[in-house]
Scaffold this active site. Structure first.
Site, PDB file in Angstrom:
ATOM      1  N   VAL A  81       1.462  -3.886   3.555  1.00  0.00           N
ATOM      2  CA  VAL A  81       1.780  -4.853   4.238  1.00  0.00           C
ATOM      3  C   VAL A  81       2.006  -5.857   4.177  1.00  0.00           C
ATOM      4  O   VAL A  81       2.748  -7.237   5.072  1.00  0.00           O
ATOM      5  CB  VAL A  81      -0.097  -5.508   3.783  1.00  0.00           C
ATOM      6  CG1 VAL A  81      -1.428  -5.446   4.895  1.00  0.00           C
ATOM      7  CG2 VAL A  81      -0.036  -5.674   2.474  1.00  0.00           C
ATOM      8  N   TYR A 139      -4.424   3.907   8.246  1.00  0.00           N
ATOM      9  CA  TYR A 139      -5.650   3.304   8.546  1.00  0.00           C
ATOM     10  C   TYR A 139      -6.648   3.232   9.965  1.00  0.00           C
ATOM     11  O   TYR A 139      -6.136   4.922  10.337  1.00  0.00           O
ATOM     12  CB  TYR A 139      -5.981   1.748   7.934  1.00  0.00           C
ATOM     13  CG  TYR A 139      -5.498   1.512   6.671  1.00  0.00           C
ATOM     14  CD1 TYR A 139      -6.210   2.034   5.330  1.00  0.00           C
ATOM     15  CD2 TYR A 139      -4.462   0.669   6.476  1.00  0.00           C
ATOM     16  CE1 TYR A 139      -5.068   1.809   4.319  1.00  0.00           C
ATOM     17  CE2 TYR A 139      -3.221   0.626   5.833  1.00  0.00           C
ATOM     18  CZ  TYR A 139      -3.882   1.281   4.345  1.00  0.00           C
ATOM     19  OH  TYR A 139      -3.500   1.084   2.942  1.00  0.00           O
ATOM     20  N   LYS A 164       0.206   3.510  -3.157  1.00  0.00           N
ATOM     21  CA  LYS A 164      -0.652   4.106  -2.854  1.00  0.00           C
ATOM     22  C   LYS A 164      -0.071   5.808  -3.079  1.00  0.00           C
ATOM     23  O   LYS A 164      -1.427   6.528  -3.656  1.00  0.00           O
ATOM     24  CB  LYS A 164      -1.535   4.071  -1.669  1.00  0.00           C
ATOM     25  CG  LYS A 164      -2.310   2.338  -2.133  1.00  0.00           C
ATOM     26  CD  LYS A 164      -3.268   1.812  -1.001  1.00  0.00           C
ATOM     27  CE  LYS A 164      -3.902   1.159  -0.626  1.00  0.00           C
ATOM     28  NZ  LYS A 164      -4.514   0.051   0.227  1.00  0.00           N
ATOM     29  N   TYR A 216      -3.309  -2.483  -9.487  1.00  0.00           N
ATOM     30  CA  TYR A 216      -3.496  -2.230  -8.953  1.00  0.00           C
ATOM     31  C   TYR A 216      -2.977  -2.908  -8.092  1.00  0.00           C
ATOM     32  O   TYR A 216      -1.586  -2.913  -7.217  1.00  0.00           O
ATOM     33  CB  TYR A 216      -5.076  -2.660  -7.914  1.00  0.00           C
ATOM     34  CG  TYR A 216      -5.035  -2.445  -6.015  1.00  0.00           C
ATOM     35  CD1 TYR A 216      -4.870  -0.657  -5.827  1.00  0.00           C
ATOM     36  CD2 TYR A 216      -5.268  -3.436  -5.979  1.00  0.00           C
ATOM     37  CE1 TYR A 216      -4.643  -1.112  -4.542  1.00  0.00           C
ATOM     38  CE2 TYR A 216      -5.275  -3.218  -4.844  1.00  0.00           C
ATOM     39  CZ  TYR A 216      -5.596  -2.330  -3.524  1.00  0.00           C
ATOM     40  OH  TYR A 216      -4.815  -1.819  -2.876  1.00  0.00           O
ATOM     41  N   SER A 263       0.900  -1.052   0.247  1.00  0.00           N
ATOM     42  CA  SER A 263      -0.391  -0.236  -0.228  1.00  0.00           C
ATOM     43  C   SER A 263       0.698   1.303  -0.265  1.00  0.00           C
ATOM     44  O   SER A 263       0.196   2.270  -0.283  1.00  0.00           O
ATOM     45  CB  SER A 263      -1.009  -0.172   1.550  1.00  0.00           C
ATOM     46  OG  SER A 263      -2.000  -0.435   0.710  1.00  0.00           O
TER      47      SER A 263
HETATM   48  O1  DON Z   1      -5.517  -4.273  -1.347  1.00  0.00           O
HETATM   49  C1  DON Z   1      -4.291  -4.936  -0.952  1.00  0.00           C
HETATM   50  O2  DON Z   1      -5.349  -6.022   0.109  1.00  0.00           O
HETATM   51  C2  DON Z   1      -2.928  -5.322  -1.050  1.00  0.00           C
HETATM   52  N1  DON Z   1      -2.023  -5.148  -1.879  1.00  0.00           N
HETATM   53  C3  DON Z   1      -2.655  -3.559  -0.004  1.00  0.00           C
HETATM   54  C4  DON Z   1      -3.108  -3.952   1.567  1.00  0.00           C
HETATM   55  C5  DON Z   1      -2.022  -2.753   1.851  1.00  0.00           C
HETATM   56  O3  DON Z   1      -0.747  -2.884   2.047  1.00  0.00           O
HETATM   57  C6  DON Z   1      -2.941  -2.878   3.281  1.00  0.00           C
HETATM   58  N2  DON Z   1      -1.417  -1.445   4.227  1.00  0.00           N
HETATM   59  N3  DON Z   1      -1.063  -1.677   5.067  1.00  0.00           N
END
Ligand code: DON
Length: 304
Positions: A258, A240, A66, A188, A63
């Site tokens: 993550v 978040y 982003k 994405y 993420s």
């Molecule tokens: O969309 C997802 O679930 C992952 N590609 C990215 C989620 C993420 O990194 C959330 N951040 N902490």
């Protein structure tokens, strides 16, 4: 300020405290990563790099990307972007779907998954080869060819995509999605599957510590006004439902992923990337957050 001594002190304290969490396992390809890895790189505004631990090991930025996609899209749409996505903290998990119905398909902010999908959709409307152009853009920000999209991680997430696919269809049902869903999801998942090390990641965030000007790309990436807004979004929404806690403990604009990475900036001073794969229950890296908390404590300085 002797940044090398500072981050080495932080590193030693973290290694002796050894706080633990759990590696993300909903993307199977990430679940297998060695959980003991921990590295940190700080880049000052002259381009000097200070590193400790596993700071040269590439990891999945997830993420954190982003922020890069928002940076590509923001100047193309300016404030019109905010008719499709809000700028409020969500207080909900990153992949939550509930709020989206109450708020009629307008995601709370560009960093929760629903908002990031809108940003990637907007990006697909403006760029003909989105994955290549995102990679080129980040390479430019970092000042070197450092980006690799890990196809195994990409496919692994694509094969476990029920939640993000649901979010995309939900957005479409509110006419807040312009491009084919499969195409946008592929872009994405690809930008989430980018791998970089802490040095390059910190370099790619340097412009946000420098009023929008990148010393590595040698050009203005965002206007000062837009850079300030991206930092405000990172501060209020970058973690978040743990954004308040991060502001309280660390006090820097930052973004987590993550994969266990956190990238953050101290405006007019430095950018920093920290990585350690084990996460807390909110999906943010335990050691990375603790390291940044120790860092600002030792500096006796934060945004506040
Ligand atoms: O969309 C997802 O679930 C992952 N590609 C990215 C989620 C993420 O990194 C959330 N951040 N902490």
């Amino acid at each position: 300020m002797d940044y090398q001594t500072l981050i080495e002190e932080v590193y030693q304290e973290i290694q002796s405290e050894n706080p633990r969490g759990k590696v993300a396992d909903y993307i199977p390809e990430i679940a297998g990563v060695n959980p003991d890895q921990f590295g940190m790189a700080l880049v000052d505004l002259e381009g000097n790099v200070f590193g400790v631990g596993d700071y040269q090991v590439p990891f999945s930025i997830q993420s954190i990307s982003k922020v890069h996609t928002l940076t590509m899209v923001f100047p193309k749409f300016n404030t019109q972007l905010w008719s499709r996505v809000n700028v409020e903290p969500s207080g909900n998990p990153f992949n939550s779907i509930a709020q989206l119905e109450y708020e009629k398909g307008i995601p709370r902010n560009p960093f929760i998954n629903a908002g990031a999908l809108v940003i990637t959709d907007a990006l697909c409307s403006k760029f003909d080869h989105p994955v290549e152009q995102i990679s080129t853009f980040i390479n430019d920000l970092a000042g070197e060819n450092c980006v690799r999209v890990n196809q195994e991680v990409m496919n692994s997430e694509k094969n476990h995509a029920a939640r993000n696919t649901a979010l995309a269809y939900f957005l479409k049902s509110y006419q807040n999605f312009d491009n084919p869903i499969e195409q946008v999801l592929d872009v994405y998942f690809s930008h989430c599957a980018i791998e970089m090390n802490c040095v390059d990641l910190a370099r790619s965030f340097s412009f946000l510590a420098n009023d929008g000007y990148s010393i590595f790309a040698k050009r203005e990436i965002l206007t000062e006004s837009h850079a300030r807004r991206v930092n405000a979004l990172m501060l209020t929404c970058g973690f978040y439902d743990e954004a308040g806690e991060f502001a309280y403990r660390v006090g820097m604009p930052g973004k987590s992923g993550v994969g266990g990475g956190v990238a953050a900036v101290m405006p007019h001073k430095f950018s920093i990337a920290v990585w350690s794969p084990e996460l807390n229950e909110k999906g943010n890296s335990v050691k990375s957050i603790r390291a940044l908390e120790l860092l600002t404590d030792k500096l006796s300085f934060s945004l506040f």
